[in-house]
Design an enzyme around this catalytic site. Structure first.
Site, PDB file in Angstrom:
ATOM      1  N   CYS A   1      15.620  57.384  70.015  1.00 55.72           N
ATOM      2  CA  CYS A   1      14.290  57.393  69.400  1.00 55.72           C
ATOM      3  C   CYS A   1      14.296  58.140  68.058  1.00 55.72           C
ATOM      4  O   CYS A   1      14.891  57.648  67.112  1.00 55.72           O
ATOM      5  CB  CYS A   1      13.265  57.961  70.368  1.00 55.72           C
ATOM      6  SG  CYS A   1      11.587  57.461  69.937  1.00 55.72           S
TER       7      CYS A   1
ATOM      8  N   HIS B   1      13.883  54.098  74.993  1.00 52.33           N
ATOM      9  CA  HIS B   1      14.208  55.222  75.872  1.00 52.33           C
ATOM     10  C   HIS B   1      14.995  54.762  77.101  1.00 52.33           C
ATOM     11  O   HIS B   1      14.402  54.306  78.065  1.00 52.33           O
ATOM     12  CB  HIS B   1      12.924  55.920  76.319  1.00 52.33           C
ATOM     13  CG  HIS B   1      12.265  56.659  75.204  1.00 52.33           C
ATOM     14  ND1 HIS B   1      12.490  57.992  74.963  1.00 52.33           N
ATOM     15  CD2 HIS B   1      11.422  56.240  74.225  1.00 52.33           C
ATOM     16  CE1 HIS B   1      11.805  58.367  73.895  1.00 52.33           C
ATOM     17  NE2 HIS B   1      11.150  57.323  73.429  1.00 52.33           N
TER      18      HIS B   1
ATOM     19  N   GLU C   1      16.166  56.466  79.286  1.00 53.63           N
ATOM     20  CA  GLU C   1      15.848  57.319  80.431  1.00 53.63           C
ATOM     21  C   GLU C   1      14.516  56.953  81.084  1.00 53.63           C
ATOM     22  O   GLU C   1      14.141  57.540  82.098  1.00 53.63           O
ATOM     23  CB  GLU C   1      15.841  58.791  80.005  1.00 53.63           C
ATOM     24  CG  GLU C   1      14.569  59.272  79.303  1.00 53.63           C
ATOM     25  CD  GLU C   1      14.447  58.817  77.840  1.00 53.63           C
ATOM     26  OE1 GLU C   1      15.333  58.071  77.374  1.00 53.63           O
ATOM     27  OE2 GLU C   1      13.468  59.188  77.184  1.00 53.63           O
TER      28      GLU C   1
END
Lengths: 355, 375
Positions: free
Chosen positions: A246, A331, A333
C-alpha cells in the site's frame, strides 16, 4: 441526539448523532466492505478521514478486544445508515456505539449513505464536517474553513521507538508508517524475527540492524510527504530484499524515480479483482488507498508492472527487473477482506532466502 | 484463451416438471444459459419435458425438443443432432443425474459429445457421500463426525469424543425405525439399544448433530484458470435442522464477524478448487454459534436453488457467467453485464440486505399440516 454531516459543496445531511458528542472535520471517503467495521475503524491508514460505510447495517456482530488492527481509531468520524444496538455473536463484548464513545469518535447514523457514496464518486473525495452538537450553518462553514488539510499522517501514527518481536526465522525490518496488526501476524506466522522501526529510520540504522529483508508497511497520507523514507529506500533497495504494501508500494514507486497521483475517490473495500500478470490469474483483494503509482512514470525505471486492477486498470503491483524488490497496492493480509494473495508473504520469505 | 472454437452445436438439458424441491428457479437458470450460448453463435438445442416454461419459448433456443427426460430420448436426440457438447449444470438435479447416466452408459463417448463445464468425476465426488467425506478429510475440511457401530460401547466412545447431541440411524430398517436424536446418556442408551435390535444386521450409524448451528451458504464461481470468486453468502435465520427451503434466508450474512466470513469463504474456495468445478457451485456450512468451529454440510456442483436467490440478491448473473465458462471463457475475459465497463471477475458488494421469506401453500393440501423438519 441530532447528527449533521455537512459537505464542502454545501450539502447537508441530518441524522442521529452516535459515538462521542463533538464535532470533527476531515476528508470524506467510503468503504464497500460488508463485514469488518472494527478492523476498518482501527486501521491507521484512515487517519484524518471520515469513513462512510456503504453496507447499511453496521454493528450486527458487536466489537471485541481481539479483532483490531491497532489500539486506536485514527479516523475522524464514522457515517452509517443504521447501527445495531443488540449485537449477535459469541465474541461480542460491546456495541459499535460504545466503542465509538470510548475511542472518542464522532459518528452519525440514519443518513442516506448511498447518496453520499454517489456524491463522492461524482465529485471525488470531499471535505466535510461531522457533528452531533447544535451548530449553525455559519459555524459548520467556519469549521470547514479552518481545516488544515494535511497529508503527512504517516509521521503521526506509526511507532516512535524500535520494537523487537523475536523469532527463529528471517530477520525483517518492518518500517511502520501505520502498520496493520495483521501484517505483523502474517510475519509472525512465518516465524520471522521482526524489528518494527519508525517511519524516519535511516539507511545507516538499518545497516546496523542488518536484516534479511525490509517490509514497507501500509499507512495514511500522501507518499510524497514521506521524504525520509523515500531517501532511505533509494539506498536500501540496492542492498536488501524489499516488499512494499500500500503506502509502502507508493514510497517504493517514488524511490525508483517514478510518480504518484491522487485517485478521484480511491479504492476502499474487500472486493477488488486484481490480475497477477505473471501468473495470469485474478485474485480478489482488500484495498484501502487514495493514491496510486503512475504506470508511465516507472516504465523506464527498471520496474515491471506485475498487477493491475480489473476495474480501472491502475497499477496494483510491481517488481524490479533485477533486484529482489517488489510491492503491491492492495492488502494481502486482508483484515478485513480476503487473504487470497497471502502467498505474497511467502514470496517475500523466498526473496530473503535468495530465491 | 476465450471461447472454445470447436463448439458449433450444444445441447442444454432442462429440469423437467416443477415439483417440490425443484421449482421455477431452473427455468430462469436454463433460460439464461441458452441465451448466453446462443449469443456466441453456437447452435443451441434445448431438451425439456415441461412445455409450460419460458425456456421452451421459440426465441430462447434454436431448436426445442419437448420430450421425456430419459436416456433413451437423449440418445435419440444426440444421434440425430450430433452436438459437440452438452450442458447439464443448469437443469437442477434432474439434468445432472441424466448427464451422469449418459456418461456411465457410454453414450457421450460413443457420439463424441463433451460434457461441458463441471466434469463427471467432480459430480461423482460431490454427490457420493463417502467419496465426498474422504475428499474433505484429505484437504483438511471438517465434516460431521460419524461411525458405524455394532455395540453400545462404540456408541459411548463416539459420544465421549464428539459430544451430544448425536443422530442415530439403524441400518436397513424401513423408514429408519428406531432412530432418533440423543441429547444425553439416557437417551443414547435407549435409542442405540433399540436401534441395534431393530436393525436386521445389528448396525447403527451415529453422526454428530449440528442442529442449532448457524447455517451459512456461499455461492462460488470457478473457471479453468482456477480463478475463484464468491458471488454472495447467505445466512439462514432458522438454524441447521430446518431445511433451507423452509428457512428465512438473508444475504449477506448478518451475524458473522469478518474473520468468520473469511474463514468460510476460504474454505468454500478450497473445496471448489479441490473438486475442480468449472462454473457455479454452492457450499453449505454449519457454524457453531459459540465458537469458530464449523463443518461442511453439502456441496452442489451446479447452479442450484440458492444460486437463483444469490443471483437476484447480488445482481450477478450466475447462470449466464457459468455458461460462458462452460464454453471456454475465463472470468477475467468476461464483462460485468450490469456496469458494462468493468470486469466480471469481482465480488459483488451489497449496499442493501435481501431477505427471502418462504410461503407455504397449505391451502393446496387437504391433509394435516406437519411440523417442518430436516427434509
Amino acid at each position: 441526539m441530532k447528527g449533521i454531516l455537512y459537505l464542502e459543496d454545501g450539502t447537508l445531511y441530518t441524522g442521529i448523532g452516535i459515538g462521542k458528542k463533538g464535532t470533527s472535520v476531515g476528508e470524506l471517503v467510503f468503504n464497500t466492505s460488508m463485514t469488518g467495521y472494527q478492523e476498518i475503524l482501527t486501521d491507521p491508514s484512515y487517519a484524518g478521514q471520515i469513513i462512510t460505510m456503504t453496507y447499511p447495517l453496521i454493528g450486527n456482530y458487536g466489537v471485541n478486544s481481539f479483532e483490531k488492527e491497532s489500539n486506536y481509531v485514527y479516523a475522524r468520524g464514522f457515517v452509517v445508515k443504521n447501527i445495531c444496538e443488540n449485537p449477535s455473536n459469541y465474541m461480542s463484548e460491546k456495541t459499535i456505539d460504545e466503542m465509538l464513545k470510548e475511542m472518542g469518535i464522532v459518528g452519525i447514523s440514519g443518513v442516506d449513505t448511498r447518496s453520499i457514496t454517489k456524491k463522492i464518486r461524482n465529485c471525488g473525495a470531499l471535505k466535510c464536517v461531522i457533528t452531533n452538537e447544535e451548530l449553525s450553518e455559519e459555524e459548520l462553514k467556519l469549521h470547514l474553513k479552518n481545516l488544515q488539510q494535511r497529508e503527512d499522517w504517516m509521521k503521526e501514527v506509526g511507532t516512535r521507538e524500535i520494537i523487537h518481536i523475536p523469532g527463529e526465522g528471517h530477520r525483517v525490518v518492518l518500517v511502520d508508517f501505520g502498520v496493520k496488526r495483521n501484517i505483523v501476524r502474517n510475519l509472525m506466522a512465518r516465524n520471522c524475527d521482526i524489528t518494527i522501526v519508525p517511519y524516519n529510520i535511516t539507511f545507516e540504522e538499518i545497516e546496523r540492524i542488518n536484516p534479511d529483508g525490509i517490509l514497507l508497511s501500509n499507512g495514511p497520507g500522501d507518499p510524497k510527504e514521506a521524504t525520509e523514507a523515500i531517501e532511505m529506500v533509494k539506498k536500501t533497495m540496492l542492498k536488501y530484499p524489499i516488499f512494499g504494501i500500500c503506502l509502502g508500494h507508493q514510497i517504493l514507486g517514488l524511490a525508483v524515480g517514478g510518480d504518484t497521483y491522487k485517485l478521484k475517490y480511491g479504492h476502499r473495500g474487500g472486493n477488488h479483482g486484481v490480475k497477477d500478470l505473471d501468473l495470469d490469474r485474478v485474485f480478489i483483494t482488500s484495498q484501502n488507498h487514495g493514491f496510486a503509482v503512475d504506470e508511465e512514470s516507472i516504465k523506464d525505471k527498471d520496474m515491471i508492472v506485475t498487477h493491475i486492477n480489473l476495474n480501472d486498470n491502475t497499477v496494483e503491483g510491481m517488481r524490479h527487473k533485477t533486484l529482489p524488490v517488489f510491492s503491491v497496492q492492495f492488502h494481502p493480509e486482508g483484515a478485513p477482506g480476503p487473504q487470497d494473495s497471502a502467498y505474497l508473504f511467502d514470496k517475500f520469505i523466498n526473496s530473503m532466502k535468495g530465491e | 484463451m476465450g471461447k472454445n472454437q470447436d463448439l458449433k452445436k450444444v445441447i442444454i438439458i432442462g429440469s423437467g416438471p416443477i415439483v417440490i424441491g425443484q421449482a421455477a428457479e431452473f427455468d430462469y437458470s436454463g433460460t439464461q444459459a441458452c441465451k448466453a450460448i446462443k449469443e456466441e453463435g453456437i447452435e443451441t438445442i434445448l431438451v425439456n419435458s415441461n412445455p409450460a416454461t419460458i425456456m421452451t419459448d421459440e426465441n430462447i433456443a434454436d431448436k426445442v425438443y419437448i420430450e421425456p427426460l430419459n436416456i433413451e430420448t437423449l440418445e435419440y436426440i444426440i444421434k440425430s443432432e450430433k452436438p459437440d457438447g452438452i450442458l447439464a449444470g443448469f437443469g437442477g438435479q434432474t439434468a445432472l443425474n441424466l448427464a451422469m447416466r449418459l456418461k456411465e452408459n457410454g453414450i457421450l463417448d460413443k457420439y463424441n459429445v463433451k460434457l461441458l463445464g463441471t466434469g463427471s468425476e467432480t459430480i461423482k465426488k460431490a454427490e457420493d457421500r463417502e467419496e465426498f467425506k474422504r475428499l474433505m478429510l484429505e484437504i483438511g475440511e471438517p465434516v460431521p463426525a460419524s461411525i458405524i457401530a455394532t455395540s453400545l460401547k462404540e456408541c459411548y466412545e463416539f459420544v465421549e469424543e464428539n459430544g451430544y447431541p448425536v443422530i442415530i440411524r439403524p441400518a436397513y430398517t424401513l423408514g429408519g425405525t428406531g432412530g432418533g436424536i440423543a441429547n444425553n446418556e439416557e437417551e443414547l442408551k435407549e435409542i442405540c439399544q433399540r436401534g441395534l435390535i431393530n436393525s436386521p444386521i445389528g448396525q447403527i450409524l451415529l453422526e454428530q448433530s449440528v442442529a442449532g448451528w448457524k447455517e451459512i451458504e456461499y455461492e462460488v464461481i470457478r473457471d479453468k484458470k482456477d480463478n475463484c470468486i464468491v458471488i454472495c453468502n447467505m445466512e439462514n435465520i432458522d438454524p441447521v435442522g430446518i431445511h433451507t427451503g423452509d428457512s428465512i434466508v438473508v444475504a449477506p450474512s448478518q451475524t458473522l464477524r469478518d474473520s468468520e466470513y473469511q474463514m468460510l469463504r476460504k474454505a468454500a474456495i478450497k473445496i471448489i478448487r479441490s473438486l475442480e468445478v468449472e462454473g457455479g457451485c454452492n457450499v453449505q456450512f454449519a457454524l457453531d454459534p459459540s465458537s469458530n468451529n464449523y463443518v461442511v454440510i453439502e456441496v452442489n456442483p451446479r447452479v442450484s436453488r440458492s444460486s437463483a436467490l444469490a443471483s437476484k440478491a447480488a445482481g450477478y448473473p450466475i447462470a449466464k457467467i457459468a455458461a460462458k465458462i462452460a464454453i471456454g471463457y475465463s472470468l477475467d475475459e468476461l464483462k460485468n453485464y450490469v456496469t458494462q465497463n468493468s470486469s466480471a471477475c469481482f465480488e459483488p458488494s451489497l449496499d442493501y440486505v435481501v431477505v427471502k421469506i418462504p410461503k407455504w401453500p397449505f391451502d393446496k393440501f387437504n391433509r394435516q399440516i406437519e411440523p417442518l423438519e430436516l427434509r
